[in-house]
Design a protein around this motif. Sequence first.
Motif, PDB file in Angstrom:
ATOM      1  N   UNK A  38       0.219  12.194  -3.061  1.00 29.14           N
ATOM      2  CA  UNK A  38       0.746  10.961  -3.619  1.00 29.14           C
ATOM      3  C   UNK A  38       1.728  10.376  -2.558  1.00 29.14           C
ATOM      4  N   UNK A  39       2.563  10.992  -2.007  1.00 26.93           N
ATOM      5  CA  UNK A  39       3.803  10.446  -1.322  1.00 26.93           C
ATOM      6  C   UNK A  39       3.780  10.935   0.277  1.00 26.93           C
ATOM      7  N   UNK A  40       3.946  12.265   0.453  1.00 25.25           N
ATOM      8  CA  UNK A  40       4.265  12.820   1.719  1.00 25.25           C
ATOM      9  C   UNK A  40       3.181  12.785   2.440  1.00 25.25           C
ATOM     10  N   UNK A  41       1.827  12.550   2.295  1.00 26.92           N
ATOM     11  CA  UNK A  41       0.807  12.496   3.256  1.00 26.92           C
ATOM     12  C   UNK A  41       0.935  11.179   4.083  1.00 26.92           C
ATOM     13  N   UNK A  42       1.347  10.077   3.572  1.00 30.92           N
ATOM     14  CA  UNK A  42       1.404   8.889   4.180  1.00 30.92           C
ATOM     15  C   UNK A  42       1.957   8.700   5.453  1.00 30.92           C
TER      16      UNK A  42
END
Length: 174
Positions: A38-42
Motif C-alpha cells: 500500500x505504501x512502501x512500494x511507491x
Amino acid sequence: MALRLRSARGSDAPVIAELHIASWRDAYRGILSQEFLDTGIEGEFNAHWATTLSGRRRAGAVIVAMAGRHLAGFVAAWREGVNCHVDNLHVRPGMRNAGIGRALLGFAAQRLQDQGAVSADLWVIAANQGAMRFYLSLGAEVEAPTTRVTFGQTVTERRLYWPGITNLIAACAR
Ligand SMILES: CC(C)(COP(=O)(O)OP(=O)(O)OC[C@H]1O[C@@H](n2cnc3c(N)ncnc32)[C@H](O)[C@@H]1OP(=O)(O)O)[C@@H](O)C(=O)NCCC(=O)NCCS
C-alpha cells in the motif's frame, strides 16, 4: 491494438514505476505485506526506475511494450558474465495472457544473446503460481525453494533457469 517493443528511455521511468507498482499490488496481494504494497512500494520503485534509467546504464536491456501511447508491459534483464538475469517482467493487469509477456521475454533474451549471454535465469516467488506456470511452459528448469529477503520481507523463492538461452528465445517465438 498493435504492440511496439523498444528500449526504455529515461523519460519512461515514471510510467514503468507506475506499472511495476500496479502489477505487484495485483500479483503479490496476500503474498507480501499489505502495508508494504500500500505504501512502501511507491518510494522504492519510483527511486529505482529513476536511477536505473538515468546516466550510465548496466549492461543489459530494459524493454517496453507500447500499445499506442500506453505502456502494456516491460522487462528488465541484466548481463551477468555470460548469463542473462531477468530482474523484472510485468504485463499490465487486464492485458495478461495475450502473448505480451512472451514477446517481451523473447525480445530481451535476444538482445542479451547479442551481447554475449549464453544462459538465462530469474527468481520467482514460489507462491506466484501464474508466473511459475508461464516460465515452465517456456521450458525453464527449476531449483529447490529457498528463503530470501526482498525489500525486508522474507519470502520463499525458486530460481528458474535455461542452460541455453537459444531454447528460451525459441520457446518465446512459438
Ligand atoms: C507472468 C506474466 C509476465 C506473463 O505475461 P503474459 O503476457 O500474461 O503471458 P503470455 O500471454 O505471454 O503467456 C504465454 C503463455 O503462458 C501462459 N500463461 C501466462 N500467464 C499464465 C498464468 N497466470 N497461468 C497459466 N498460464 C499462464 C499463457 O496461457 C500462454 O500460453 P499459450 O500461449 O500456450 O496459451 C504476466 O502474467 C504478469 O505480469 N504477471 C504478474 C507479474 C509477475 O508475476 N511477473 C513475473 C515475476 S517473476
